[in-house]
Scaffold this motif. Sequence first.
Motif, PDB file in Angstrom:
ATOM      1  N   ILE A 178       0.848  -1.198   0.000  1.00  0.00           N
ATOM      2  CA  ILE A 178       0.000   0.000   0.000  1.00  0.00           C
ATOM      3  C   ILE A 178       0.882   1.247   0.000  1.00  0.00           C
ATOM      4  N   THR A 179       1.917   1.217   0.816  1.00  0.00           N
ATOM      5  CA  THR A 179       2.834   2.355   0.861  1.00  0.00           C
ATOM      6  C   THR A 179       3.458   2.596  -0.518  1.00  0.00           C
ATOM      7  N   ALA A 180       4.018   1.558  -1.086  1.00  0.00           N
ATOM      8  CA  ALA A 180       4.682   1.718  -2.383  1.00  0.00           C
ATOM      9  C   ALA A 180       3.669   2.141  -3.454  1.00  0.00           C
ATOM     10  N   TYR A 244      25.333   2.110  -1.855  1.00  0.00           N
ATOM     11  CA  TYR A 244      25.454   3.440  -1.246  1.00  0.00           C
ATOM     12  C   TYR A 244      26.505   3.470  -0.145  1.00  0.00           C
ATOM     13  N   ARG A 245      26.943   2.274   0.273  1.00  0.00           N
ATOM     14  CA  ARG A 245      27.910   2.254   1.375  1.00  0.00           C
ATOM     15  C   ARG A 245      29.322   2.566   0.890  1.00  0.00           C
ATOM     16  N   THR A 246      29.596   2.211  -0.337  1.00  0.00           N
ATOM     17  CA  THR A 246      30.961   2.418  -0.841  1.00  0.00           C
ATOM     18  C   THR A 246      31.015   3.492  -1.916  1.00  0.00           C
ATOM     19  N   THR A 288       8.829  11.680   0.331  1.00  0.00           N
ATOM     20  CA  THR A 288       9.577  11.351   1.535  1.00  0.00           C
ATOM     21  C   THR A 288       8.634  10.634   2.493  1.00  0.00           C
ATOM     22  N   TYR A 289       9.116   9.564   3.098  1.00  0.00           N
ATOM     23  CA  TYR A 289       8.181   8.725   3.860  1.00  0.00           C
ATOM     24  C   TYR A 289       8.835   8.030   5.038  1.00  0.00           C
ATOM     25  N   GLY A 290       9.988   8.527   5.456  1.00  0.00           N
ATOM     26  CA  GLY A 290      10.602   7.907   6.609  1.00  0.00           C
ATOM     27  C   GLY A 290      11.849   8.637   7.046  1.00  0.00           C
ATOM     28  N   THR A 291      12.353   8.218   8.198  1.00  0.00           N
ATOM     29  CA  THR A 291      13.553   8.838   8.739  1.00  0.00           C
ATOM     30  C   THR A 291      14.470   7.734   9.232  1.00  0.00           C
ATOM     31  N   ALA A 292      14.743   6.782   8.360  1.00  0.00           N
ATOM     32  CA  ALA A 292      15.593   5.650   8.738  1.00  0.00           C
ATOM     33  C   ALA A 292      16.935   6.139   9.267  1.00  0.00           C
ATOM     34  N   ASN A 293      17.357   7.308   8.784  1.00  0.00           N
ATOM     35  CA  ASN A 293      18.634   7.839   9.260  1.00  0.00           C
ATOM     36  C   ASN A 293      18.649   8.088  10.768  1.00  0.00           C
ATOM     37  N   GLY A 329       4.809  14.113   1.175  1.00  0.00           N
ATOM     38  CA  GLY A 329       5.080  13.321   2.363  1.00  0.00           C
ATOM     39  C   GLY A 329       4.051  12.215   2.465  1.00  0.00           C
ATOM     40  N   PHE A 330       4.521  11.004   2.770  1.00  0.00           N
ATOM     41  CA  PHE A 330       3.573   9.902   2.896  1.00  0.00           C
ATOM     42  C   PHE A 330       3.753   9.201   4.236  1.00  0.00           C
ATOM     43  N   HIS A 331       2.634   8.885   4.865  1.00  0.00           N
ATOM     44  CA  HIS A 331       2.679   8.141   6.123  1.00  0.00           C
ATOM     45  C   HIS A 331       1.387   7.359   6.296  1.00  0.00           C
ATOM     46  N   ASN A 382      20.340  -6.797   7.303  1.00  0.00           N
ATOM     47  CA  ASN A 382      20.631  -8.083   6.672  1.00  0.00           C
ATOM     48  C   ASN A 382      19.436  -8.697   5.972  1.00  0.00           C
ATOM     49  N   ASN A 383      18.280  -8.053   6.039  1.00  0.00           N
ATOM     50  CA  ASN A 383      17.105  -8.650   5.383  1.00  0.00           C
ATOM     51  C   ASN A 383      17.043  -8.316   3.900  1.00  0.00           C
ATOM     52  N   ILE A 384      16.553  -9.284   3.149  1.00  0.00           N
ATOM     53  CA  ILE A 384      16.170  -9.029   1.757  1.00  0.00           C
ATOM     54  C   ILE A 384      14.681  -9.331   1.690  1.00  0.00           C
TER      55      ILE A 384
HETATM   56  N1  NAP Z   1       5.579   6.332   5.770  1.00  0.00           N
HETATM   57  C1  NAP Z   1       5.092   5.124   5.702  1.00  0.00           C
HETATM   58  O1  NAP Z   1       3.887   4.944   5.652  1.00  0.00           O
HETATM   59  C2  NAP Z   1       6.043   3.952   5.676  1.00  0.00           C
HETATM   60  C3  NAP Z   1       5.534   2.657   5.536  1.00  0.00           C
HETATM   61  C4  NAP Z   1       6.447   1.610   5.454  1.00  0.00           C
HETATM   62  C5  NAP Z   1       7.807   1.846   5.537  1.00  0.00           C
HETATM   63  N2  NAP Z   1       8.254   3.123   5.682  1.00  0.00           N
HETATM   64  C6  NAP Z   1       9.690   3.418   5.735  1.00  0.00           C
HETATM   65  O2  NAP Z   1      10.326   2.730   4.681  1.00  0.00           O
HETATM   66  C7  NAP Z   1      11.627   2.311   5.050  1.00  0.00           C
HETATM   67  C8  NAP Z   1      11.768   0.837   4.796  1.00  0.00           C
HETATM   68  O3  NAP Z   1      10.868   0.153   5.650  1.00  0.00           O
HETATM   69  P1  NAP Z   1      10.694  -1.432   5.580  1.00  0.00           P
HETATM   70  O4  NAP Z   1       9.758  -1.769   6.648  1.00  0.00           O
HETATM   71  O5  NAP Z   1      10.407  -1.843   4.196  1.00  0.00           O
HETATM   72  O6  NAP Z   1      12.161  -1.929   6.014  1.00  0.00           O
HETATM   73  P2  NAP Z   1      13.228  -2.673   5.091  1.00  0.00           P
HETATM   74  O7  NAP Z   1      13.537  -1.776   3.973  1.00  0.00           O
HETATM   75  O8  NAP Z   1      12.765  -4.033   4.780  1.00  0.00           O
HETATM   76  O9  NAP Z   1      14.464  -2.843   6.077  1.00  0.00           O
HETATM   77  C9  NAP Z   1      15.386  -1.895   6.318  1.00  0.00           C
HETATM   78  C10 NAP Z   1      16.470  -1.863   5.243  1.00  0.00           C
HETATM   79  O10 NAP Z   1      16.747  -0.497   5.020  1.00  0.00           O
HETATM   80  C11 NAP Z   1      18.129  -0.289   4.838  1.00  0.00           C
HETATM   81  N3  NAP Z   1      18.528   0.771   5.767  1.00  0.00           N
HETATM   82  C12 NAP Z   1      18.818   2.028   5.446  1.00  0.00           C
HETATM   83  N4  NAP Z   1      19.098   2.731   6.530  1.00  0.00           N
HETATM   84  C13 NAP Z   1      18.975   1.918   7.590  1.00  0.00           C
HETATM   85  C14 NAP Z   1      19.149   2.077   8.990  1.00  0.00           C
HETATM   86  N5  NAP Z   1      19.482   3.254   9.525  1.00  0.00           N
HETATM   87  N6  NAP Z   1      18.953   1.016   9.776  1.00  0.00           N
HETATM   88  C15 NAP Z   1      18.593  -0.150   9.264  1.00  0.00           C
HETATM   89  N7  NAP Z   1      18.420  -0.354   7.943  1.00  0.00           N
HETATM   90  C16 NAP Z   1      18.609   0.678   7.109  1.00  0.00           C
HETATM   91  C17 NAP Z   1      18.818  -1.628   5.064  1.00  0.00           C
HETATM   92  O11 NAP Z   1      19.152  -2.188   3.799  1.00  0.00           O
HETATM   93  P3  NAP Z   1      20.367  -1.669   2.912  1.00  0.00           P
HETATM   94  O12 NAP Z   1      21.308  -0.981   3.845  1.00  0.00           O
HETATM   95  O13 NAP Z   1      20.945  -2.842   2.259  1.00  0.00           O
HETATM   96  O14 NAP Z   1      19.724  -0.717   1.929  1.00  0.00           O
HETATM   97  C18 NAP Z   1      17.761  -2.496   5.689  1.00  0.00           C
HETATM   98  O15 NAP Z   1      17.853  -3.833   5.273  1.00  0.00           O
HETATM   99  C19 NAP Z   1      11.782   2.752   6.500  1.00  0.00           C
HETATM  100  O16 NAP Z   1      12.413   3.999   6.549  1.00  0.00           O
HETATM  101  C20 NAP Z   1      10.367   2.884   6.983  1.00  0.00           C
HETATM  102  O17 NAP Z   1      10.222   3.771   8.061  1.00  0.00           O
HETATM  103  C21 NAP Z   1       7.381   4.158   5.766  1.00  0.00           C
END
Ligand code: NAP
Lengths: 461, 461
Positions: A178-180, A244-246, A288-293, A329-331, A382-384
């Motif tokens: 749904i998010t995507a 993006y790491r290297t 923009t939809y998150g703050t993983a940073n 912005g999406f949430h 580590n997840n795919i």
């Molecule tokens: N706004 C919304 O409604 C919404 C809904 C769902 C998800 N999200 C956002 O979408 C992003 C992905 O969510 P997801 O649930 O699908 O998780 P995910 O992508 O399955 O898992 C996290 C992955 O993100 C990468 N990553 C980048 N920065 C990271 C960090 N600081 N810590 C850990 N992993 C990091 C890692 O992969 P690599 O390093 O290999 O890239 C990691 O495997 C998140 O930011 C989440 O908050 C937002």
Amino acid sequence: MSGEDAPAQQQNAVDQKQETKPAEEPKAEPPKTESAPAAAAEADATPAAATEKVPEEETFTYRALVLTGHGGYDKVKLQVKKGKPTLKAGEVLVRVKACGLNFADLMARQGLYDRMPSPPVTLGMECSGLVEAVGDKVMVLNRFGLWQEVAVVPASHTFLIPEGMSFEEAAALPVNYITAYMMLFDFGNLRPNQSVLVHAAAGGVGIAATQLCKTVKDVTVFGTASASKHETISQGGVEHPIDYRTKDYVEEVRKISPKGMDIILDPLGGSDTHKAYNLLKPMGKLITYGTANMLAGQKKNLLAVAKNWYHQFSIHTLSLIQGNKSVCGFHLGYLDGEMELISQAMNTILDLYKEGKVKPHIDSTWHMEQVGDAMRKMQERNNIGKVILTTEPMPEEEKKEEPKKEDKKDDKKKDDKKKDDKKKDDGKKEEKKDDKKKEEPKKEEPKKEEEKKEEAKKEEK
Amino acid sequence: MSGEDAPAQQQNAVDQKQETKPAEEPKAEPPKTESAPAAAAEADATPAAATEKVPEEETFTYRALVLTGHGGYDKVKLQVKKGKPTLKAGEVLVRVKACGLNFADLMARQGLYDRMPSPPVTLGMECSGLVEAVGDKVMVLNRFGLWQEVAVVPASHTFLIPEGMSFEEAAALPVNYITAYMMLFDFGNLRPNQSVLVHAAAGGVGIAATQLCKTVKDVTVFGTASASKHETISQGGVEHPIDYRTKDYVEEVRKISPKGMDIILDPLGGSDTHKAYNLLKPMGKLITYGTANMLAGQKKNLLAVAKNWYHQFSIHTLSLIQGNKSVCGFHLGYLDGEMELISQAMNTILDLYKEGKVKPHIDSTWHMEQVGDAMRKMQERNNIGKVILTTEPMPEEEKKEEPKKEDKKDDKKKDDKKKDDKKKDDGKKEEKKDDKKKEEPKKEEPKKEEEKKEEAKKEEK
Ligand SMILES: NC(=O)c1ccc[n+]([C@@H]2O[C@H](COP(=O)([O-])OP(=O)(O)OC[C@H]3O[C@@H](n4cnc5c(N)ncnc54)[C@H](OP(=O)(O)O)[C@@H]3O)[C@@H](O)[C@H]2O)c1
Ligand SMILES: NC(=O)c1ccc[n+]([C@@H]2O[C@H](COP(=O)([O-])OP(=O)(O)OC[C@H]3O[C@@H](n4cnc5c(N)ncnc54)[C@H](OP(=O)(O)O)[C@@H]3O)[C@@H](O)[C@H]2O)c1
């Protein structure tokens, strides 16, 4: 959606069934063995119905994953709740089979997710299972409270699982797809020949976004991910995987597409949002939809949070106008009042599923007891694809094999100690250690199906 | 687009034709009578070709509307340019028939439009006419320089006029319809059942936007405009006309649609952008594309400009995320490198025109000599639809009737005097005076067609 047409009457039916038919799902019966100290009745879980004095209702117990405080993995405890929840009009009781783990659950654990009530609270924003009253197989989307064996939710938050979809897949689908979908097709207005930059392209949302991009003709996907995941995402449709790491991903993108991107999905926040903005083509859209940073280390990292705030992006309209740009912005967590929009998206996604155009990619499935390891897997990058929790009881022999890795030491009762070595958990150093983790072949059928399809694909080529 | 396939070879053909066929359009011949002091060769107009020594090329003259400095209406002068322009590869020479007046021309006159070079410069960003070399009827879009009898433009900036479209309509179409189209269908992603707030709904862009909204099923249009224009816009499809001068439009919108709008087009800027943002539904899109609020009085009003800057909207991503909102900026003047996108939009618009679904609404047509009055009509908020300039020579008797209103006093040679009574020109007081202005029935056919269609519509009902 399942059974939302006549909620009031149906509810009565459900209530009656509950009384007469207590154990519809033998497998889902609480095993009563594993148990951290049972929590008192929580705010978010309906307490045992005081008015109904049926003894059976009182003895009813089920397991739940409860966030007991903000901090490390050990803050999530497996607890036993007592008393069968009662239903209000419009609600259904779901016997949960599988649950999806989301990045927001990691943020919530650290106290960084504002759509989650304060602890103690049962985590979990998506699951799959059976509606007890009618037996429908459903997937469920909720703000929280779904990581438990029995969940009470509004019927409008449930969606029928289509033929052939496993419970794991169903638990993996709602949030990510749904998010995507809404980002790409509502805000993004994705059209043929466009280019899309997907960050965390090997993650749950990332893989969903890639698959959805591929439903539109000649869309080119640029995806960032750790190098070890590139093969998988390339196979999944990412034309330009970027480590993006290297490497500097902005440079890499510019090398291939000097004018930039039509759409950029930004789950990172902070300075990456600035980079994304500058990488947009005219008429480009940044979503923009998150703050993983903000997430660094097991517990809230104040420096990471502060950095993210400091770099918080703010745009002047003049810049938008001169650049012909769009910032969205999406949430999903703030869309809980918009179930109609969500249902529309879901219906389209399910149609695409039935056509074989999208399919959740499961990284691994974990028992409720292993939630810490499951979280760690995602947090250490580590997840795919999707990390799934199953409510199936954990076999005794697996319990002896037991958790995995250094997790053991944190697993029990270290709740409030400040022992949290951030360096270790920084994600960049600890990678790969998890690679050997054995995944359990709980459901044979869906995997076989997948294999069949893959073989079919190979034959086509 | 016209003749862009083989620009280099075609250019040669054009050059030859020019030499042998000087006066293809007798009607468009410069009348040589009306003339403010002829400008020296300008930066933006190709000077007389020094290398070609054909006498005829040297004696060739044409009229142009030149912005001679920033200020009031009198800063735009009708001048005679000498020497036939030469063409570079990919360019065509257009004998201009009609020109569109845009709000940006008013802003440019005051020095408030950053896509216009400094004066002296020939104004005009759209026109219609004939490609001299091949005789194609075209409409033209350019950053500036089109308010003249002869314009040299890149072939890629020209679009073939479809069967049955008058030169006035063709001059009225490009800027307004491309702008409205790209805002609604690219950024806005307009879909059935949505609601749209259109400001200045009786203006050029406003009417185009309303018509385009009506091509999508069950879209509801809310439109702000002066009360005298409500009847027209209601007939044009605005379900909820709002007189923003006597009422708080935010309140009016909320009364009808408490949740707010799906799409808001904002040509106003300043505090109205804030209001728009707050009026968005979840998943709503604000598209900001102008700063009309900056325009108050004939000359640059520093207070209005400062206010607009002070209220300049800036958005934090966190607010966007929590609100599920999108903010987009649109500016056709900055899209001149994106002719492919523009052509795509134009093709769709022309298809809609052919299907009878959109049709430019002409407010009035003016001779080049009357450009001040034409500008005043728009600036004093008295136009409904598009204000057009024609290159047809002004009949002698009309010249005696002469300009109109108090414009006379400003008409000649008061270039740099600071005599600009802002109160009078504030637009709010002087309205209606223009109402009696006689429009010239230059082209009978298109008007008749319009009438026929209207009758047909009435019969349908
Ligand atoms: N706004 C919304 O409604 C919404 C809904 C769902 C998800 N999200 C956002 O979408 C992003 C992905 O969510 P997801 O649930 O699908 O998780 P995910 O992508 O399955 O898992 C996290 C992955 O993100 C990468 N990553 C980048 N920065 C990271 C960090 N600081 N810590 C850990 N992993 C990091 C890692 O992969 P690599 O390093 O290999 O890239 C990691 O495997 C998140 O930011 C989440 O908050 C937002
Ligand atoms: N970004 C772009 O690419 C682009 C392209 C075209 C136009 N625009 C913008 O769109 C808006 C409309 O342009 P247009 O060419 O179609 O003009 P228009 O709407 O035909 O004419 C102006 C009308 O706007 C209303 N208005 C509101 N504030 C005004 C003010 N301060 N001064 C004068 N009139 C005002 C008046 O009608 P009521 O008072 O009755 O509403 C007036 O009749 C302008 O802001 C323009 O800059 C932007």
